[in-house]
Design an enzyme around this catalytic site. Structure first.
Site, PDB file in Angstrom:
ATOM      1  N   ASP A 135      -6.736  -7.962   4.671  1.00  0.00           N
ATOM      2  CA  ASP A 135      -5.965  -8.783   3.731  1.00  0.00           C
ATOM      3  C   ASP A 135      -5.414 -10.052   4.371  1.00  0.00           C
ATOM      4  O   ASP A 135      -4.839 -10.895   3.680  1.00  0.00           O
ATOM      5  CB  ASP A 135      -4.796  -7.961   3.170  1.00  0.00           C
ATOM      6  CG  ASP A 135      -5.285  -6.897   2.204  1.00  0.00           C
ATOM      7  OD1 ASP A 135      -6.424  -7.020   1.702  1.00  0.00           O
ATOM      8  OD2 ASP A 135      -4.538  -5.928   1.958  1.00  0.00           O
TER       9      ASP A 135
ATOM     10  N   SER B  71       0.831  -1.214   0.000  1.00  0.00           N
ATOM     11  CA  SER B  71       0.000   0.000   0.000  1.00  0.00           C
ATOM     12  C   SER B  71       0.862   1.259   0.000  1.00  0.00           C
ATOM     13  O   SER B  71       0.587   2.231  -0.713  1.00  0.00           O
ATOM     14  CB  SER B  71      -0.893   0.024   1.241  1.00  0.00           C
ATOM     15  OG  SER B  71      -1.816  -1.018   1.185  1.00  0.00           O
TER      16      SER B  71
ATOM     17  N   LYS C 137     -12.428  -9.447  -3.252  1.00  0.00           N
ATOM     18  CA  LYS C 137     -10.982  -9.199  -3.358  1.00  0.00           C
ATOM     19  C   LYS C 137     -10.474  -9.837  -4.658  1.00  0.00           C
ATOM     20  O   LYS C 137     -11.262 -10.097  -5.558  1.00  0.00           O
ATOM     21  CB  LYS C 137     -10.280  -9.767  -2.113  1.00  0.00           C
ATOM     22  CG  LYS C 137     -10.623  -9.003  -0.832  1.00  0.00           C
ATOM     23  CD  LYS C 137     -10.075  -7.592  -0.893  1.00  0.00           C
ATOM     24  CE  LYS C 137     -10.471  -6.775   0.312  1.00  0.00           C
ATOM     25  NZ  LYS C 137     -10.121  -5.358   0.157  1.00  0.00           N
TER      26      LYS C 137
ATOM     27  N   ARG D   9     -12.602 -14.660  -1.528  1.00  0.00           N
ATOM     28  CA  ARG D   9     -11.695 -15.352  -0.601  1.00  0.00           C
ATOM     29  C   ARG D   9     -12.436 -16.258   0.378  1.00  0.00           C
ATOM     30  O   ARG D   9     -11.843 -17.203   0.904  1.00  0.00           O
ATOM     31  CB  ARG D   9     -10.827 -14.334   0.149  1.00  0.00           C
ATOM     32  CG  ARG D   9      -9.764 -13.762  -0.758  1.00  0.00           C
ATOM     33  CD  ARG D   9      -8.836 -12.803  -0.063  1.00  0.00           C
ATOM     34  NE  ARG D   9      -7.791 -12.400  -1.012  1.00  0.00           N
ATOM     35  CZ  ARG D   9      -7.049 -11.311  -0.887  1.00  0.00           C
ATOM     36  NH1 ARG D   9      -7.221 -10.487   0.128  1.00  0.00           N
ATOM     37  NH2 ARG D   9      -6.124 -11.036  -1.782  1.00  0.00           N
TER      38      ARG D   9
ATOM     39  N   SER E 166     -13.555   1.118   3.182  1.00  0.00           N
ATOM     40  CA  SER E 166     -12.533   0.814   2.176  1.00  0.00           C
ATOM     41  C   SER E 166     -11.519   1.945   2.076  1.00  0.00           C
ATOM     42  O   SER E 166     -11.859   3.084   1.743  1.00  0.00           O
ATOM     43  CB  SER E 166     -13.196   0.598   0.809  1.00  0.00           C
ATOM     44  OG  SER E 166     -12.223   0.690  -0.209  1.00  0.00           O
TER      45      SER E 166
ATOM     46  N   ARG F 176       1.511   4.307  -2.956  1.00  0.00           N
ATOM     47  CA  ARG F 176       1.287   5.730  -2.653  1.00  0.00           C
ATOM     48  C   ARG F 176       2.568   6.546  -2.818  1.00  0.00           C
ATOM     49  O   ARG F 176       2.520   7.729  -3.161  1.00  0.00           O
ATOM     50  CB  ARG F 176       0.716   5.859  -1.238  1.00  0.00           C
ATOM     51  CG  ARG F 176      -0.742   5.388  -1.163  1.00  0.00           C
ATOM     52  CD  ARG F 176      -1.141   4.968   0.228  1.00  0.00           C
ATOM     53  NE  ARG F 176      -2.569   4.693   0.384  1.00  0.00           N
ATOM     54  CZ  ARG F 176      -3.161   3.535   0.129  1.00  0.00           C
ATOM     55  NH1 ARG F 176      -2.438   2.511  -0.334  1.00  0.00           N
ATOM     56  NH2 ARG F 176      -4.457   3.374   0.321  1.00  0.00           N
TER      57      ARG F 176
HETATM   58  C1  S3P Z   1      -5.599  -1.301   0.196  1.00  0.00           C
HETATM   59  C2  S3P Z   1      -6.820  -1.356   0.810  1.00  0.00           C
HETATM   60  C3  S3P Z   1      -7.568  -2.570   1.056  1.00  0.00           C
HETATM   61  C4  S3P Z   1      -6.720  -3.815   0.846  1.00  0.00           C
HETATM   62  C5  S3P Z   1      -5.853  -3.724  -0.377  1.00  0.00           C
HETATM   63  C6  S3P Z   1      -4.934  -2.528  -0.293  1.00  0.00           C
HETATM   64  C7  S3P Z   1      -4.942   0.001  -0.011  1.00  0.00           C
HETATM   65  O1  S3P Z   1      -8.650  -2.636   0.157  1.00  0.00           O
HETATM   66  O2  S3P Z   1      -7.540  -4.957   0.766  1.00  0.00           O
HETATM   67  O3  S3P Z   1      -5.059  -4.892  -0.499  1.00  0.00           O
HETATM   68  O4  S3P Z   1      -3.752   0.025  -0.317  1.00  0.00           O
HETATM   69  O5  S3P Z   1      -5.622   1.010   0.156  1.00  0.00           O
HETATM   70  P1  S3P Z   1     -10.049  -1.947   0.552  1.00  0.00           P
HETATM   71  O6  S3P Z   1      -9.713  -0.620   1.017  1.00  0.00           O
HETATM   72  O7  S3P Z   1     -10.881  -1.924  -0.690  1.00  0.00           O
HETATM   73  O8  S3P Z   1     -10.621  -2.839   1.604  1.00  0.00           O
END
Ligand code: S3P
Length: 748
Positions: free
Chosen positions: A628, A335, A655, A659, A480, A339
């Site tokens: 996750d 993540s 996802k 899952r 989310s 970013r």
């Molecule tokens: C993420 C947010 C999550 C996660 C994904 C990475 C992110 O998804 O499952 O692997 O980097 O913002 P959601 O925000 O849709 O739950």
């Protein structure tokens, strides 16, 4: 193509190969060895070639002229023309005169347009029996003595049937190529010639030309002494057969001229850049090429052409047992890596990143920003240097942005692109094309963006630029971080204060990193706000180890008696802490030490040791904080005494795979009682057995089942593991470090 129902016997009667060069002789030899024809007959004008072919077991029978055997040929026989491209018309004339329509006719020339054209001229139309073909295999060696019966194994053969080609002849040619181990693809004649001009004819011309230029120099002998591997690699194909290549160059004139013109203009631009010391141009051109080459390398490795081969290549076979005692270095947080590229690109100035995850998902983001005109150096051992272009400096990409498997890339980028002056299209792989995008399209449209998805609200996403975005006050229907981040990033380009209310806390990396880049973001409980119109200042980002990757090894230690796993430098942000809370509640000993902050993110060293594991009801508020990690948690639940219940986790169904269903199916195969519910699962701990499970192409499902083998009673085979590379490229190697006996491919 005309349809004629006829059962094609897999074995040919007579297989006649006209022209015993490398390709003709190799296909004859392979057909003979694989017993694909009752008789393999070779035709050549040269007695010496025929003698060699007989001597080397390439053919059963040798003939000099077609008229010697034509009267014997009929249905069930196949004639393959293997002579150089420009010699094909003369052979076709003989075939026209001598062969009945029932004999199947094919060729192997590298250019298809000219062959089809001459067939039309000779026959007055394109004969039903003609199946133009081109095996994509070869070597710089030529002649009958270079024949290899395995030359086509694992290689592609392109057939370019026309409207006139009859089904029975077509099927017979397919059976021949599949019989010698090739995979058959079909395409239109013109497309074939364009593709081959780019991928084969141009590189040969460039190699011939380079060697020719150097060989003309008086100091050639001297300079060649100092030639290294690069020269050898680049010019290997300049040793190819000149007659064959002269023929190809003449036969595929139109397509070759088109691609040569493109390359010459690019070379000219490169020349100017060298002359003018245009560093930015050079770096950009080389970066794009390096990145494309790396991607292409992976593609070549991944898309093995033989069906079935792909599956077994990405299947892991894991024997039971292991020790789960090790100190492991976990790769960078996915993540945060995404970013870092996004904000680094939108900032003013040079952003340096360390610890960047070189996984396919974050690389998809990196590629997208390069396509949007940002110069990014690296990655080299996790280091990037991003030459930020500012909030208004992105440029339109010349093609749709391809984001592979990555939901984070597509959702966050949509927010950024909604605020641009230009149009964009975002697309991804088969899994991404099924993922819900209404959740971002709806708020973006409310902000004034012009965003559309497919009818089923999935990608591709198209964004029409040039819209004035306005801030919104938005209550998110789902918890989310991707949706929140998408809106915040669009908010950078909006007029006014964008305010988002989360139903429960989700990862806050975007907010933290925005602050790190000097942008004001307010967080007030579960409300986050920012005002558009300011700017981002380049910063340094040190990406910590990914707790979502560490989770697999935390679970490994949790389920394995006498385990002791240490992982240093792991991100332990509160919004990602669910895995630690949940495993601790189940009984695992987890110690955090050396707690500190790195680039605005909390980081710690984590030590995990086994203790007796008990099933729990996972608290609902922990679900978004461990979103996750559930595939791994389900493995811990399988090894715990009693029942573990997860509720409020319907997000798991959307996802990279569903899952809940993927894990329940796999666990049931392994003898664990796992009952899926609408929004969660109920798992009763027990003995993990042996079996073959399907990861459904989901990286985290694949890794979870591999870890399960630590405690299984027999081997576990996990299919479709290719996507592990999206988040954790060296996972299998680290699995080996904790004692898992893991091997890729087919195990007999
Ligand atoms: C993420 C947010 C999550 C996660 C994904 C990475 C992110 O998804 O499952 O692997 O980097 O913002 P959601 O925000 O849709 O739950």
């Amino acid at each position: 193509m005309a349809k004629r129902p006829e059962k094609i016997p897999s074995k040919l009667n007579k297989f006649v190969v006209i022209g015993l060069g490398l390709i003709g002789a190799s296909v004859a030899k392979a057909a003979r060895e694989k017993n694909l024809a009752a008789e393999v007959i070779g035709l050549s004008r040269r007695s010496s070639t025929l003698e060699l072919a007989l001597e080397n077991g390439v053919i059963d029978r040798a003939e000099k002229h077609l008229n010697h055997i034509a009267p014997e040929l009929g249905s069930g026989d196949l004639v393959l023309i293997g002579v150089p491209t420009l010699a094909v018309p003369a052979v076709l004339k003989d075939c026209y005169k001598m062969l009945p329509e029932s004999v199947t006719l094919t060729d192997v020339a590298s250019v298809k347009g000219s062959i089809v054209e001459s067939a039309r001229n000779i026959y007055g139309n394109i004969p039903h029996q003609l199946v133009p073909g081109h095996p994509i295999a070869g070597s710089e060696k030529s002649g009958v003595d270079a024949a290899l019966s395995n030359l086509f194994e694992g290689h592609r053969v392109i057939l370019t049937p026309t409207e006139e080609t009859a089904r029975n002849h077509f099927d017979r040619v397919i059976a021949l190529w599949e019989g010698v181990g090739a995979a058959v693809s079909c395409m239109d004649v013109t497309r074939h010639d364009e593709i081959l001009a780019a991928t084969s004819h141009l590189p040969h011309l460039l190699a011939f030309s380079l060697v020719d230029t150097l060989a003309a120099r008086s100091d050639y002998q001297e300079i060649i002494k100092f030639a290294a591997g690069g020269f050898r690699d680049f010019t290997r194909i300049a040793a190819s057969d000149p007659i064959m290549w002269r023929d190809i160059a003449l036969a595929n004139k139109t397509a070759i001229l088109g691609i040569l013109d493109d390359v010459m203009s690019d070379l000219n631009a490169l020349r100017n850049a060298v002359r003018d010391a245009n560093e930015a141009y050079l770096l950009d051109a080389f970066n794009q090429a390096q990145e494309a080459r790396q991607r292409h390398e992976k593609q070549l490795k991944r898309h093995k052409v033989i069906s079935g081969q792909t599956d077994s290549e990405y299947r892991y076979h894991v024997n039971p047992g292991g020790h789960a005692r090790a100190e492991l270095e976990i790769p960078g947080d996915k993540s945060i890596s995404h970013r870092s590229v996004m904000l680094g690109s939108l900032a003013n100035g040079l952003t340096e990143v360390t610890g960047f995850l070189e996984g396919e998902d974050s690389l998809a983001t990196l590629r997208a920003f390069r396509d949007l005109g940002v110069i990014i150096e690296g990655p080299a051992q996790g280091r990037l240097a991003i030459h930020g272009v500012g909030l208004d400096g992105l440029k339109p990409a010349s093609e749709p942005l391809r984001l592979g498997n990555s939901g984070t890339s597509i959702r966050l980028l949509s927010g950024i692109l909604a605020g641009q002056k230009f149009d964009s299209i975002l697309e991804g792989d088969a899994s991404l094309l099924k993922r819900p995008m209404e959740r971002i399209a709806e708020p973006l449209i409310k902000m004034g963006a012009a965003v559309s998805t497919s009818e089923s609200m999935t990608p591709p996403i198209s964004v029409t630029g040039g819209q004035q975005l306005n801030a919104i006050d938005y209550v998110m229907p789902v918890a989310s971080a991707q949706v929140k981040s998408c809106i915040l990033l669009a908010g950078l380009f909006a007029k006014g204060v964008t305010r988002i209310h989360e139903p429960s806390p989700t990862r806050d990396h975007t907010e933290r990193m925005l602050r790190g880049f000097g942008y004001k973001v307010q967080t007030n409980g579960q409300t986050i706000s920012l005002e558009g119109g300011a700017h981002l200042t380049a910063s340094r980002v040190d990406v910590p180890g990914d707790i979502s990757s560490a989770a697999f090894f935390m679970v490994a230690a949790a389920i394995m008696p006498e385990s002791d796993i240490v992982m240093k430098n792991i991100g332990v942000n509160d919004t990602r802490f669910g895995i630690i809370t949940i495993l601790r509640q189940m009984g695992t000993r987890i110690d955090l030490s050396n707690c500190r902050e790195m680039a605005g993110e909390p980081v710690a060293d984590i030590r995990v040791r086994h203790d007796s594991l008990v099933g729990i009801d996972v608290p609902m508020e922990q679900v978004p904080l461990a979103i996750d990690e559930f595939p791994a948690i389900f493995i811990a639940a399988s090894c715990a005494t009693g029942v573990t219940r997860v509720t409020g986790a319907s997000e798991l169904r959307v996802k990279e795979s569903d899952r809940i269903s993927a894990m329940a199916d796999g666990l049931n195969i392994l003898g664990i009682r796992a009952l899926p519910t609408d929004d969660g699962i109920e798992i009763t701990g027990g003995k993990i057995g042996s079996g073959e499970v399907d990861s459904r192409g989901d990286h985290r499902v694949a890794m979870a089942f591999i870890i399960a083998a630590l405690r299984s009673t027999g081997p576990i085979i996990v299919n479709d593991c290719e996507n592990i590379a999206t988040s954790f490229p060296n996972f299998a190697q680290l699995a080996g470090v904790i004692g898992l006996d893991i091997a890729r491919g087919e195990i007999s």
